[in-house]
Design a protein around this motif. Structure first.
Motif, PDB file in Angstrom:
ATOM      1  N   PRO A 185       0.865  -1.218   0.301  1.00 22.61           N
ATOM      2  CA  PRO A 185       0.124   0.072  -0.118  1.00 22.61           C
ATOM      3  C   PRO A 185       1.225   1.219   0.172  1.00 22.61           C
ATOM      4  CG  PRO A 185      -0.561  -2.017   1.929  1.00 22.61           C
ATOM      5  CD  PRO A 185       0.326  -1.803   1.314  1.00 22.61           C
ATOM      6  N   ARG A 186       0.471   2.036  -0.557  1.00 19.20           N
ATOM      7  CA  ARG A 186       1.170   3.522  -1.101  1.00 19.20           C
ATOM      8  C   ARG A 186       0.860   4.580  -1.670  1.00 19.20           C
ATOM      9  NH1 ARG A 186       2.741  -0.137  -4.508  1.00 19.20           N
ATOM     10  NH2 ARG A 186       3.301   1.147  -7.049  1.00 19.20           N
ATOM     11  N   LYS A 187       0.833   5.769  -1.491  1.00 17.15           N
ATOM     12  CA  LYS A 187       0.347   6.249  -2.350  1.00 17.15           C
ATOM     13  C   LYS A 187       0.984   7.032  -3.526  1.00 17.15           C
ATOM     14  CE  LYS A 187      -1.603   8.287   2.289  1.00 17.15           C
ATOM     15  NZ  LYS A 187      -1.435   9.509   3.456  1.00 17.15           N
ATOM     16  N   GLY A 188       0.722   7.408  -4.319  1.00 24.42           N
ATOM     17  CA  GLY A 188       1.693   8.755  -5.541  1.00 24.42           C
ATOM     18  C   GLY A 188       2.844   8.808  -4.701  1.00 24.42           C
ATOM     19  N   ALA A 189       3.590   8.955  -5.554  1.00 21.75           N
ATOM     20  CA  ALA A 189       4.572  10.007  -4.661  1.00 21.75           C
ATOM     21  C   ALA A 189       4.267  11.948  -4.954  1.00 21.75           C
ATOM     22  CB  ALA A 189       5.960  10.260  -6.213  1.00 21.75           C
ATOM     23  N   VAL A 190       3.735  11.972  -5.707  1.00 19.00           N
ATOM     24  CA  VAL A 190       2.755  13.177  -5.992  1.00 19.00           C
ATOM     25  C   VAL A 190       2.420  14.092  -4.933  1.00 19.00           C
ATOM     26  CG1 VAL A 190       1.767  15.027  -7.712  1.00 19.00           C
ATOM     27  CG2 VAL A 190       2.648  14.057  -8.362  1.00 19.00           C
ATOM     28  N   ARG A 191       1.287  12.884  -4.600  1.00 18.19           N
ATOM     29  CA  ARG A 191       0.351  13.112  -3.670  1.00 18.19           C
ATOM     30  C   ARG A 191       1.310  12.915  -1.754  1.00 18.19           C
ATOM     31  NH1 ARG A 191      -2.805   8.584  -3.795  1.00 18.19           N
ATOM     32  NH2 ARG A 191      -3.784   9.432  -5.617  1.00 18.19           N
ATOM     33  N   GLU A 192       1.755  12.688  -2.253  1.00 21.62           N
ATOM     34  CA  GLU A 192       2.966  12.000  -1.275  1.00 21.62           C
ATOM     35  C   GLU A 192       3.385  13.397  -0.934  1.00 21.62           C
ATOM     36  OE1 GLU A 192       4.101   7.848  -0.326  1.00 21.62           O
ATOM     37  OE2 GLU A 192       5.043   9.427  -1.140  1.00 21.62           O
ATOM     38  N   ARG A 193       4.211  13.972  -1.926  1.00 21.24           N
ATOM     39  CA  ARG A 193       5.182  15.196  -1.554  1.00 21.24           C
ATOM     40  C   ARG A 193       4.092  16.655  -1.831  1.00 21.24           C
ATOM     41  NH1 ARG A 193       7.127  14.659  -6.116  1.00 21.24           N
ATOM     42  NH2 ARG A 193       6.142  16.114  -7.702  1.00 21.24           N
ATOM     43  N   VAL A 194       2.473  16.669  -1.794  1.00 18.57           N
ATOM     44  CA  VAL A 194       1.867  17.910  -1.740  1.00 18.57           C
ATOM     45  C   VAL A 194       1.425  17.386  -0.149  1.00 18.57           C
ATOM     46  CG1 VAL A 194      -0.446  18.442  -1.621  1.00 18.57           C
ATOM     47  CG2 VAL A 194       0.535  17.462  -4.224  1.00 18.57           C
ATOM     48  N   GLU A 195       1.260  16.395   0.532  1.00 19.04           N
ATOM     49  CA  GLU A 195       0.578  16.427   1.565  1.00 19.04           C
ATOM     50  C   GLU A 195       1.246  17.138   2.688  1.00 19.04           C
ATOM     51  OE1 GLU A 195      -1.420  12.295   3.788  1.00 19.04           O
ATOM     52  OE2 GLU A 195       0.460  12.511   4.122  1.00 19.04           O
ATOM     53  N   ARG A 196       3.619  16.533   2.288  1.00 18.17           N
ATOM     54  CA  ARG A 196       4.282  17.201   3.294  1.00 18.17           C
ATOM     55  C   ARG A 196       4.355  18.152   2.554  1.00 18.17           C
ATOM     56  NH1 ARG A 196       7.315  13.673   1.580  1.00 18.17           N
ATOM     57  NH2 ARG A 196       8.609  14.966  -0.555  1.00 18.17           N
ATOM     58  N   THR A 197       4.265  19.192   2.401  1.00 16.87           N
ATOM     59  CA  THR A 197       4.403  20.657   2.194  1.00 16.87           C
ATOM     60  C   THR A 197       2.443  20.642   2.693  1.00 16.87           C
ATOM     61  OG1 THR A 197       4.943  20.275  -0.127  1.00 16.87           O
ATOM     62  CG2 THR A 197       4.095  22.408   0.474  1.00 16.87           C
ATOM     63  N   VAL A 198       1.769  20.316   2.809  1.00 20.55           N
ATOM     64  CA  VAL A 198       0.592  20.757   3.835  1.00 20.55           C
ATOM     65  C   VAL A 198       0.881  20.713   5.251  1.00 20.55           C
ATOM     66  CG1 VAL A 198      -2.325  20.812   4.019  1.00 20.55           C
ATOM     67  CG2 VAL A 198      -0.259  20.859   1.614  1.00 20.55           C
ATOM     68  N   LEU A 199       1.673  20.132   5.614  1.00 21.68           N
ATOM     69  CA  LEU A 199       1.799  19.847   6.562  1.00 21.68           C
ATOM     70  C   LEU A 199       3.055  20.426   7.503  1.00 21.68           C
ATOM     71  CD1 LEU A 199       1.200  15.294   7.105  1.00 21.68           C
ATOM     72  CD2 LEU A 199       0.007  17.366   7.881  1.00 21.68           C
ATOM     73  N   GLU A 200       4.541  20.836   6.755  1.00 21.88           N
ATOM     74  CA  GLU A 200       5.316  21.241   7.411  1.00 21.88           C
ATOM     75  C   GLU A 200       4.153  22.929   7.800  1.00 21.88           C
ATOM     76  OE1 GLU A 200       7.614  20.181   4.200  1.00 21.88           O
ATOM     77  OE2 GLU A 200       8.537  18.807   4.587  1.00 21.88           O
ATOM     78  N   HIS A 201       3.446  23.281   5.891  1.00 23.50           N
ATOM     79  CA  HIS A 201       2.990  24.769   6.511  1.00 23.50           C
ATOM     80  C   HIS A 201       2.881  25.313   7.545  1.00 23.50           C
ATOM     81  CE1 HIS A 201       2.036  28.524   3.688  1.00 23.50           C
ATOM     82  NE2 HIS A 201       1.969  28.516   5.527  1.00 23.50           N
ATOM     83  N   LEU A 202       1.445  23.673   8.300  1.00 22.27           N
ATOM     84  CA  LEU A 202       0.460  24.188   8.608  1.00 22.27           C
ATOM     85  C   LEU A 202       1.391  24.096  10.585  1.00 22.27           C
ATOM     86  CD1 LEU A 202      -2.178  22.265   7.777  1.00 22.27           C
ATOM     87  CD2 LEU A 202      -1.580  24.777   8.001  1.00 22.27           C
ATOM     88  N   ALA A 203       2.555  23.147  10.183  1.00 20.41           N
ATOM     89  CA  ALA A 203       3.370  23.004  11.560  1.00 20.41           C
ATOM     90  C   ALA A 203       4.036  24.230  12.000  1.00 20.41           C
ATOM     91  CB  ALA A 203       4.504  22.207  11.454  1.00 20.41           C
ATOM     92  N   ASN A 204       3.766  25.137  11.185  1.00 22.36           N
ATOM     93  CA  ASN A 204       4.951  27.117  11.319  1.00 22.36           C
ATOM     94  C   ASN A 204       3.631  27.652  11.692  1.00 22.36           C
ATOM     95  OD1 ASN A 204       7.318  26.532  10.676  1.00 22.36           O
ATOM     96  ND2 ASN A 204       6.613  26.877   8.637  1.00 22.36           N
TER      97      ASN A 204
END
Length: 346
Positions: A259-278
């Motif tokens: 089970p895995r998500k697409g690389a593009v989706r993972e990258r978008v998710e990581r960007t969103v979470l890193e942004h909201l961490a601030n």
């Protein structure tokens, strides 16, 4: 019960349809060309077995044209030790003048829905055993997203070739897997295409020992299934930089799909979470597009973020974020322990 005349056991039968689908770039066309070469040369396809004599294959190229595919076609045959394209391989594209062996002016486009009688006549007059169509969308008048239009196109265009006892293989794009799912592809307009085909096969990219491989698995079959397996393509270039040969190897059985998500989706998710961490942010600051919308829906559903005002979001809890990150890096035991302590579903 009607006898099934298998040209490739469990995969391709006379008078029947087979659908092979996958995401762009997975190698559908090259694998289909390798299959065509095996049939034309009377050789086994990836261990499936073969007929006793060479077969005649008609490759319908609805994606590009001879100027783009001549080199890889020659390379496929050279990779099998055959120096030239044999007469058993017939090629047609409506987008090029250089068609072998059919003669038709470039730009003479016949809609897919009207192709049936022409294709049946071609199959009978040229004694074609296998028709490979790559792919259908550009030739359809109807809506490719409409199940009814897809069903009409398949039946009117390709069933006459089946009636003439040719096996028909259609290459098709896969719909995107549901976000958060197992990454299992499905054909676009899946219900109608599955109903048309006797066998549907999913092909996917997969890494094995640092090599990019292709995973083959049965999506639906009215016959005996085959176990998922992996193939690997090797490209050989000449001193002039041109593609000289393509070798297709069977790597062996494929294990369970990870089970895995697409690389593009993972990258978008990581960007969103890193942004909201601030700190909190408005939606338009986080991203845009369909993949971004799907990621946001999943993060909200899983409780990782929350909406705190009109168009404004924040991390629900930093601990939720920590659980998510632990799972991403494979620390499942630690993630479950932390999830249990804060009542997150594990």
């Amino acid at each position: 019960m009607r006898h099934v005349d298998w040209l490739v056991p469990s995969l391709l039968a006379r008078g029947a349809g087979t659908l092979m689908f996958g995401q762009p770039g997975v190698g559908k066309s090259l694998h289909a060309l390798h299959l065509a070469a095996c049939l034309c040369l009377g050789r086994a396809f990836l261990g499936f077995g073969s007929v006793d004599a060479p077969l005649r294959v008609l490759f319908l190229d609805f994606e590009s044209g001879w100027q783009w595919n001549a080199e890889p076609i020659r390379a496929i045959f050279k990779g099998m030790g055959h120096p030239s394209i044999p007469e058993e391989f017939l090629y047609y594209s409506p987008f090029t003048e250089e068609c072998h062996p059919l003669e038709e002016p470039a730009g003479t486009l016949v809609a897919l829905e009207d192709l049936g009688p022409i294709l049946e006549e071609t199959v009978r007059s040229h004694r074609v055993d296998v028709v490979i169509a790559d792919s259908l969308g550009q030739m359809m008048i109807g809506d490719t997203n409409s199940g009814q239009d897809v069903a009409i196109a398949l039946r009117s265009a390709l069933n006459p070739a089946r009636a003439a006892e040719a096996a028909v293989l259609v290459l098709d794009h896969a719909a995107k897997a549901a976000i958060g799912g197992a990454g299992v592809p499905t054909p676009v307009g899946s219900q109608q295409k599955r109903a048309w085909a006797r066998v549907t096969v999913a092909v996917e990219s997969e890494e094995m020992d640092g090599r990019r491989c292709t995973r083959w698995s049965i999506d639906k079959s009215n016959a005996a299934h085959f176990d998922p397996f992996l193939t690997h393509m090797q490209f050989v270039h000449g001193s002039d930089g041109q593609l000289a040969a393509v070798h297709v190897h069977s790597v062996g059985s494929a294990g369970p799909r990870s089970p895995r998500k697409g690389a593009v989706r993972e990258r978008v998710e990581r960007t969103v979470l890193e942004h909201l961490a601030n700190g909190p942010a408005r939606r338009q600051e986080l991203g845009r597009g369909s993949t971004f919308d799907q990621v946001m829906d999943e993060l909200l559903k899983n409780g990782l973020i929350e909406q705190i005002g009109r168009g404004q979001y924040r991390l629900r809890r930093l601990l939720y974020h920590a659980v998510h990150l632990l799972r991403q890096v494979g620390a499942q035991h630690e993630a479950n322990a932390l999830a249990h302590s804060i009542n997150v579903d594990s």
